[in-house]
Design an enzyme around this catalytic site. Sequence first.
Site, PDB file in Angstrom:
ATOM      1  N   GLY A 158       2.475   2.304  10.844  1.00  0.00           N
ATOM      2  CA  GLY A 158       3.498   3.484  10.768  1.00  0.00           C
ATOM      3  C   GLY A 158       4.263   4.013  12.157  1.00  0.00           C
ATOM      4  O   GLY A 158       4.899   4.900  12.060  1.00  0.00           O
ATOM      5  N   LYS A 174       0.252   4.184  -0.387  1.00  0.00           N
ATOM      6  CA  LYS A 174      -0.552   5.419   0.324  1.00  0.00           C
ATOM      7  C   LYS A 174      -0.410   6.672  -0.584  1.00  0.00           C
ATOM      8  O   LYS A 174      -0.432   6.598  -1.889  1.00  0.00           O
ATOM      9  CB  LYS A 174       0.086   5.715   1.642  1.00  0.00           C
ATOM     10  CG  LYS A 174      -0.236   4.291   2.598  1.00  0.00           C
ATOM     11  CD  LYS A 174       0.057   4.625   4.138  1.00  0.00           C
ATOM     12  CE  LYS A 174      -0.159   3.398   4.658  1.00  0.00           C
ATOM     13  NZ  LYS A 174      -0.096   3.192   6.201  1.00  0.00           N
ATOM     14  N   ASN A 218       0.931  -1.095   0.034  1.00  0.00           N
ATOM     15  CA  ASN A 218      -0.011  -0.157   0.017  1.00  0.00           C
ATOM     16  C   ASN A 218       1.169   1.163   0.283  1.00  0.00           C
ATOM     17  O   ASN A 218       1.438   1.679   1.131  1.00  0.00           O
ATOM     18  CB  ASN A 218      -0.948  -0.012   1.227  1.00  0.00           C
ATOM     19  CG  ASN A 218      -1.806   1.192   1.536  1.00  0.00           C
ATOM     20  OD1 ASN A 218      -1.579   2.033   0.228  1.00  0.00           O
ATOM     21  ND2 ASN A 218      -2.505   1.284   2.460  1.00  0.00           N
ATOM     22  N   GLU A 259      -5.476  -4.720  10.682  1.00  0.00           N
ATOM     23  CA  GLU A 259      -4.412  -3.852  10.918  1.00  0.00           C
ATOM     24  C   GLU A 259      -4.609  -2.994  12.085  1.00  0.00           C
ATOM     25  O   GLU A 259      -5.559  -2.074  12.260  1.00  0.00           O
ATOM     26  CB  GLU A 259      -4.300  -2.706   9.574  1.00  0.00           C
ATOM     27  CG  GLU A 259      -4.032  -3.241   8.340  1.00  0.00           C
ATOM     28  CD  GLU A 259      -3.544  -2.350   7.535  1.00  0.00           C
ATOM     29  OE1 GLU A 259      -2.520  -2.595   6.970  1.00  0.00           O
ATOM     30  OE2 GLU A 259      -4.188  -1.202   7.265  1.00  0.00           O
ATOM     31  N   GLU A 292      -6.792   4.828   8.047  1.00  0.00           N
ATOM     32  CA  GLU A 292      -6.421   6.188   7.648  1.00  0.00           C
ATOM     33  C   GLU A 292      -7.593   6.838   7.012  1.00  0.00           C
ATOM     34  O   GLU A 292      -7.881   8.130   7.287  1.00  0.00           O
ATOM     35  CB  GLU A 292      -5.315   6.382   6.812  1.00  0.00           C
ATOM     36  CG  GLU A 292      -4.029   6.126   7.625  1.00  0.00           C
ATOM     37  CD  GLU A 292      -2.806   5.420   6.516  1.00  0.00           C
ATOM     38  OE1 GLU A 292      -2.738   5.470   5.539  1.00  0.00           O
ATOM     39  OE2 GLU A 292      -1.744   5.086   7.280  1.00  0.00           O
ATOM     40  N   HIS A 352      -9.650   1.436   4.895  1.00  0.00           N
ATOM     41  CA  HIS A 352      -8.397   1.501   5.914  1.00  0.00           C
ATOM     42  C   HIS A 352      -8.173   2.528   6.953  1.00  0.00           C
ATOM     43  O   HIS A 352      -9.109   3.612   6.930  1.00  0.00           O
ATOM     44  CB  HIS A 352      -7.227   2.144   4.805  1.00  0.00           C
ATOM     45  CG  HIS A 352      -5.787   2.055   5.327  1.00  0.00           C
ATOM     46  ND1 HIS A 352      -5.384   2.841   6.199  1.00  0.00           N
ATOM     47  CD2 HIS A 352      -4.840   1.122   5.281  1.00  0.00           C
ATOM     48  CE1 HIS A 352      -4.082   2.586   6.459  1.00  0.00           C
ATOM     49  NE2 HIS A 352      -3.845   1.430   5.787  1.00  0.00           N
ATOM     50  N   SER A 372       3.615  -2.016  10.202  1.00  0.00           N
ATOM     51  CA  SER A 372       4.856  -2.266  10.592  1.00  0.00           C
ATOM     52  C   SER A 372       5.691  -3.380  10.016  1.00  0.00           C
ATOM     53  O   SER A 372       6.585  -3.698  10.895  1.00  0.00           O
ATOM     54  CB  SER A 372       5.269  -1.783  11.802  1.00  0.00           C
ATOM     55  OG  SER A 372       4.983  -0.309  12.122  1.00  0.00           O
TER      56      SER A 372
HETATM   57  P1  13P Z   1       3.152   0.503   7.787  1.00  0.00           P
HETATM   58  O1  13P Z   1       3.536  -0.983   7.214  1.00  0.00           O
HETATM   59  O2  13P Z   1       3.848   1.825   7.261  1.00  0.00           O
HETATM   60  O3  13P Z   1       3.129   0.267   9.044  1.00  0.00           O
HETATM   61  O4  13P Z   1       1.458   0.698   7.244  1.00  0.00           O
HETATM   62  C1  13P Z   1       0.906  -0.183   7.247  1.00  0.00           C
HETATM   63  C2  13P Z   1      -0.521  -0.037   6.444  1.00  0.00           C
HETATM   64  O5  13P Z   1      -1.157   0.822   6.799  1.00  0.00           O
HETATM   65  C3  13P Z   1      -0.935  -0.856   5.217  1.00  0.00           C
HETATM   66  O6  13P Z   1      -2.093  -0.585   4.758  1.00  0.00           O
END
Ligand code: 13P
Length: 260
Positions: free
Chosen positions: A176, A13, A11, A170, A100, A98, A215
């Site tokens: 992150g 982003k 992903n 997740e 976010e 997601h 992560s």
């Molecule tokens: P990270 O791997 O940067 O923690 O992000 C995970 C994520 O949100 C994947 O959709």
Amino acid sequence: MAPRRPLICGNWKMHRTVGQALELATAVRNALGGLSREVEVAIAPPFTALYAVARRLQGSPLRLAAQDCFWEPEGAFTGEVSAEMLRDVGCTYVILGHSERRQHFGELDAAVGLKARAALRAGLCPIICIGETLAERDAGETYGRLKSQLEGALAGFSPDMVAGLVVAYEPVWAIGTGRVATPQQAQEAHAFVRQHLHQHFGEVAQSVRIQYGGSVKPDNAAGLLRQPDIDGALVGGASLQAESFLDIIRACRPPDREAT
Ligand code: 13P
């Protein structure tokens, strides 16, 4: 029942211009080789790069994913992109719900459900993201949260529809932050999700892939991916460099194949 083929999805982003996306997608495609026999691999660039990357991936087993879609096929919905448009441009998967999007754009479970239905109608495979916050985990509400997210998004779904989707667990506190769930914490949550799917949709739960996200890095991927109910990973930061993403894909192979 056939074993579940792991799915590793990057992903990206809101990262990478078209030129940068082509460079990264090409590097992953070129290095994938025989790895894609055992593991399905997808990348989710931003909308702006999907068309160019789709063309670059023609004839390659590397799959394309989008990061969101709207639930109507077309119409006066300024700024939105439909599942049909994503299918048209060459996507196989679409990430939905997601954390976010939930956090910054107020996305609710019912909207995730509408989007997932639209994705299935358009021939896309939705990757439905769920996960608890740190406060919810600390309060012992992890399973309650996962249950309500699944019930909200999958209300009215048939077992056939559930067979066509992927769930991504997740935990919000691991995204992150560099703070990954332990393999045991993740396995417990995944087992809970599978059991919940089994209760509501029956045997199909055994074939649904449940990815872990939060992560995931080359050095922690193998421990997570060897858990019985973890069927791949949704990778954020570490998918932005071809080498670290490829190392995570390699970690997905069964231990007896690691030397090859
Ligand atoms: P990270 O791997 O940067 O923690 O992000 C995970 C994520 O949100 C994947 O959709």
